[in-house]
Design an enzyme around this catalytic site. Structure first.
Site, short mmCIF file in Angstrom:
data_model
loop_
_atom_site.label_atom_id
_atom_site.label_comp_id
_atom_site.label_asym_id
_atom_site.label_seq_id
_atom_site.Cartn_x
_atom_site.Cartn_y
_atom_site.Cartn_z
N SER A 150 36.87 35.78 28.87
CA SER A 150 38.30 36.11 28.88
C SER A 150 38.64 36.68 30.25
CB SER A 150 38.60 37.18 27.81
OG SER A 150 39.84 37.83 28.09
N TYR A 163 36.79 45.01 23.89
CA TYR A 163 36.86 43.55 24.07
C TYR A 163 36.51 43.19 25.52
CZ TYR A 163 38.93 38.83 24.03
OH TYR A 163 39.14 37.48 24.14
#
Ligand code: NAP
Length: 255
Positions: A150, A163
């Site tokens: 990501s 995350y």
């Protein structure tokens, strides 16, 4: 494996690809894209059986075989079962570690269980699936491992610390493993998308969504197919001199 030109008919025919978390979103688009290139795809899922079976049937319409296989990628025994089931279609030569979960909130308020879950699925899952698939690739002296990271793993995202840490770990693992496997014929790369329209981003409230859109130079969020395009490219036999790289389809959000 023969060389070919991207865009040619079925450059992945005869290959077996495992895509984790392929019942929905980005994983689904990746599974369909690899099947369209001729690969036999293992459509892994966690809970969404009906959706995964549907994706597998769509893949079978594009390539000669596909199979939906349930497994929680965070657990060693389930990953072993996934690999055993996958080999019913042949020795895997492509692994896309896509399964992932997200959580938003202040770092100070991140519960221990959430931290464990995020690291478990997003990072330990990559470790487990990669370790399980490597014997097949090492034997064949060929493989393509593609990890879905990501942009937050590159730049860090506020209220996404756990995350971001899990995805930063995925990027470091990608780079380290690419070096370790450099002479084996196996490439290891990461795709680090920006914001993409899936269930994961559907939970953004209107204010956050508008703020995000304003920050993206191309003025829109991405599609799962735009991420799948990058994965398909890295999965091609001809992408043999690309390893340890991070390709980031993000509309210019992070450069
Ligand atoms: P999504 O729509 O929420 O789909 C997540 C997929 O992962 C589902 O197929 C789900 O299976 C599967 N999954 C979740 N936990 C699992 C587990 N423990 N074991 C096996 N499979 C599991 O998410 P997405 O947006 O497509 O995201 C896919 C990947 O891209 C993730 O790694 C995510 O972090 C990354 N990413 C997404 C974005 C974005 O904006 N959407 C941006 C950057 C990176 P079930 O359907 O069976 O639950």
């Amino acid at each position: 494996m023969g060389q070919e030109y991207p865009g040619e008919g079925k450059p992945l025919s005869g290959q077996v690809a495992i895509v984790t978390g392929a019942s929905r979103g980005i994983g689904r688009a990746i599974a369909l894209s690899l099947a369209a290139a001729g690969a036999r795809v293992i459509v892994n899922y966690h809970r969404a059986q009906a959706e995964a079976e549907h994706v597998a049937s769509q893949c079978r319409a594009l390539a000669d075989a596909a199979l939906a296989v349930q497994a929680d990628v965070a657990h060693p025994n389930e990953v072993s079962r996934l690999m055993s089931a996958a080999t019913a279609l042949g020795a895997p030569s492509i692994l896309v570690n896509n399964a992932g979960i997200a959580w938003s909130g202040l770092f100070q308020e991140t519960p221990w269980q959430v931290w464990q879950q995020l690291i478990g699925v997003n990072l330990t899952g990559v470790y487990l699936c990669t370790q399980a698939v490597l014997p097949y690739m090492l034997r064949a002296e060929y493989g393509r491992i593609i990890n879905i990271a990501s942009v937050w793993g590159l730049s860090g995202g506020a209220c996404e610390a756990a995350y971001s840490a899990s995805k930063g770990g995925v990027i470091a693992l990608t780079r380290a493993l690419a070096k370790e496997l450099g002479r084996t014929g196996i490439t290891v790369n990461a795709v680090a998308p920006g914001a993409v329209a899936t269930d994961m981003t559907a939970t953004l409230d209107a204010q956050d969504a508008t703020q995000l859109l304003n920050e993206i130079p191309v003025g829109r969020i991405g599609t799962p197919e735009e991420v799948a395009h990058c994965v398909r490219f890295l999965a091609l036999p001809a992408s043999s001199y690309l390893t340890g790289q991070v390709l980031s389809p993000n509309g210019g959000l992070v450069t």
